[in-house]
Design a protein around this motif. Structure first.
Motif, PDB file in Angstrom:
ATOM      1  N   ASN A  70       0.806  -1.222   0.000  1.00 58.45           N
ATOM      2  CA  ASN A  70       0.000   0.000   0.000  1.00 58.45           C
ATOM      3  C   ASN A  70       0.839   1.272   0.000  1.00 58.45           C
ATOM      4  O   ASN A  70       0.302   2.349  -0.239  1.00 58.45           O
ATOM      5  N   ASP A  71       2.134   1.167   0.264  1.00 61.77           N
ATOM      6  CA  ASP A  71       2.978   2.365   0.221  1.00 61.77           C
ATOM      7  C   ASP A  71       3.638   2.559  -1.142  1.00 61.77           C
ATOM      8  O   ASP A  71       4.434   3.481  -1.324  1.00 61.77           O
ATOM      9  N   ALA A  72       3.281   1.705  -2.103  1.00 59.19           N
ATOM     10  CA  ALA A  72       3.879   1.809  -3.443  1.00 59.19           C
ATOM     11  C   ALA A  72       3.268   2.986  -4.204  1.00 59.19           C
ATOM     12  O   ALA A  72       2.056   3.221  -4.144  1.00 59.19           O
ATOM     13  N   ASP A  73       4.088   3.715  -4.912  1.00 60.10           N
ATOM     14  CA  ASP A  73       3.634   4.828  -5.738  1.00 60.10           C
ATOM     15  C   ASP A  73       3.338   4.276  -7.129  1.00 60.10           C
ATOM     16  O   ASP A  73       4.202   4.243  -8.010  1.00 60.10           O
ATOM     17  N   ALA A  74       2.095   3.814  -7.308  1.00 61.16           N
ATOM     18  CA  ALA A  74       1.727   3.158  -8.559  1.00 61.16           C
ATOM     19  C   ALA A  74       0.256   3.421  -8.860  1.00 61.16           C
ATOM     20  O   ALA A  74      -0.539   3.674  -7.940  1.00 61.16           O
ATOM     21  N   PRO A  75      -0.142   3.382 -10.130  1.00 61.03           N
ATOM     22  CA  PRO A  75      -1.553   3.597 -10.485  1.00 61.03           C
ATOM     23  C   PRO A  75      -2.405   2.408 -10.028  1.00 61.03           C
ATOM     24  O   PRO A  75      -1.887   1.311  -9.805  1.00 61.03           O
ATOM     25  N   SER A 117      -8.651   2.088  -0.791  1.00 57.49           N
ATOM     26  CA  SER A 117      -7.363   2.275  -1.450  1.00 57.49           C
ATOM     27  C   SER A 117      -7.183   1.189  -2.512  1.00 57.49           C
ATOM     28  O   SER A 117      -7.753   0.099  -2.387  1.00 57.49           O
ATOM     29  N   TYR A 119      -4.765  -0.715  -2.975  1.00 55.36           N
ATOM     30  CA  TYR A 119      -4.207  -1.913  -2.337  1.00 55.36           C
ATOM     31  C   TYR A 119      -5.310  -2.755  -1.711  1.00 55.36           C
ATOM     32  O   TYR A 119      -5.424  -3.956  -1.968  1.00 55.36           O
TER      33      TYR A 119
END
Length: 401
Positions: A70-75, A117, A119
């Motif tokens: 959930n901390d990934a910077d991704a679409p 979110s 995620y």
């Protein structure tokens, strides 16, 4: 035992692999960069995803840790590609390789339907799709914050403290949010597969956390004091109105099932006509409720006399609602899921989600979820939600759906 692990290079994997290897489990570690896995885990067998079918013959278990966190910077689509698409692809490969048991590791964040979110949504969808697969024993295990010899995420600052000080500081932090030691996960994975449960949550719980237990007791006693001092007059007025408006006592005393299955006397303002059958509310006709009783139940003021149960430490402000001894199906469902180890409460997680005693299995599952996720912050959320009017309480027979 022989087990395949995907995503072993992450924090959970780095903590889990040594424990499983130390327990005598033969491991095959799978990742997109096998050379990195070989560096992290010298002596362990490693391979890429395209080699699973050829290398995993004879293995009984696949533990899927690979995830886009959930901390990934991704679409959003990237989360679904990895957390749903990739998971299902690995599950199909495991099925073709003859692996009988597939364990998907997820986060408790995915259990919160209010968490939208990418995620959480992708992990919920992955669990649904995996459960629908046939021909493989698939399970999803939900974990809160995981720790082992070290901590990660928001707890990673503990790694910079001296070990005794870090362990001392960890207790109050664990009282705020649920945690689980990686050893519990390792123990679960090395035991025979446990079927029948559609929601498996592993956590340390709060039974041994003195900080949580002390804070919770102090909150209960503070609530008793506030109600007695500021609402004592209102309780007297309510008692008089009940006596005036309908025959019978103002306070209703009823036997309920408490902690460890012990029976205690629960006190409430009487909301039903005198002589109403002793049964679950969902089994009682709606016309048994008095006019003032409807108001008291809607505003939850009927629960105020339970401050006496709080004072006697028979109940807590938050916990599973205590049921009647005659509600044997619910008592057994709670016993089976370990809910009876919990102190019953005036309000609870099930109540704010409109789950009442008309569906014993569903209620027991949600009570068990509360037991696994118990923490001071969750308790606060439940209290605030109750104060804001969430949860209608147990419905009568005419209202039950």
């Amino acid at each position: 035992m022989r087990a395949v692990i995907t995503g072993a290079s992450g924090f959970v994997g780095r903590q889990l692999v040594p424990l499983l290897a130390g327990a005598g489990v033969e491991l095959l570690l799978v990742g997109r960069a096998p050379e990195e896995l070989a560096r992290l885990f010298p002596g362990q067998a490693v391979c890429g995803y395209d080699e699973i079918a050829n290398r995993a013959g004879g293995f009984e278990l696949l533990i899927h840790l690979a995830v886009l966190n959930n901390d990934a910077d991704a679409p959003p689509e990237a989360f679904f590609d990895v957390n749903v698409g990739h998971l299902l692809e690995v599950a199909r490969v495991a099925q073709d390789a003859g692996i009988a048991r597939f364990v998907n590791i997820s986060s408790v964040h995915a259990l919160d339907e209010g968490n939208v979110s990418p995620y959480a949504q992708s992990k919920r969808e992955a669990a649904r799709r995996l459960a629908a697969m046939e021909g493989i024993g698939a399970q999803t295990i939900y974990l809160p914050a995981v720790y082992g010899e070290t901590w990660s995420g928001s707890l990673s600052f503990l790694n910079r403290l001296p070990r005794p000080l870090a362990r001392l500081a960890f207790r109050p932090l664990a009282a705020l949010k649920p945690t689980v030691h990686v050893g519990r996960l390792a123990a679960f994975l090395t035991e025979p597969a446990q079927g029948g449960e559609d929601e498996i949550i592993l956590s340390d719980g709060q039974d041994q956390n003195l900080v949580y237990r002390t804070a919770r007791r102090l909150i209960d006693l503070a609530f008793v004091a506030v109600v007695a001092v500021f609402l004592g007059w209102a309780m007297l007025v309510i008692w008089l109105l009940i006596r005036i408006r309908s025959p019978g006592p103002g306070i209703f005393a009823q036997k309920r099932v408490g902690r460890h299955g012990d029976v205690f006397t629960c006190y409430k303002f009487r909301t039903m006509k005198q002589g109403t059958v002793q049964a679950g509310t969902h089994e009682v006709a709606g016309d048994a409720i008095t006019p003032i009783g409807r108001f008291l139940r809607r505003t939850k003021l009927d629960e105020l006399p339970q401050i006496w149960n709080l004072l006697r430490n028979e109940m807590s402000l938050v916990g599973p609602r205590p049921c009647l001894p005659v509600q044997r199906e619910l008592v057994e469902a709670r016993r089976r899921r370990g809910v009876l180890r919990l102190k019953p409460g005036i309000t609870g997680l099930a109540q704010i989600n409109d789950i009442d005693m008309s569906d014993p299995e569903r209620l027991a599952r949600r009570d068990a979820r509360y037991g696994a996720l118990q923490s001071l912050l969750l308790d606060l959320r439940i209290v605030v939600a109750t104060a804001r009017g969430r949860g209608r309480g147990d419905r009568t027979a005419g209202q039950a759906s």
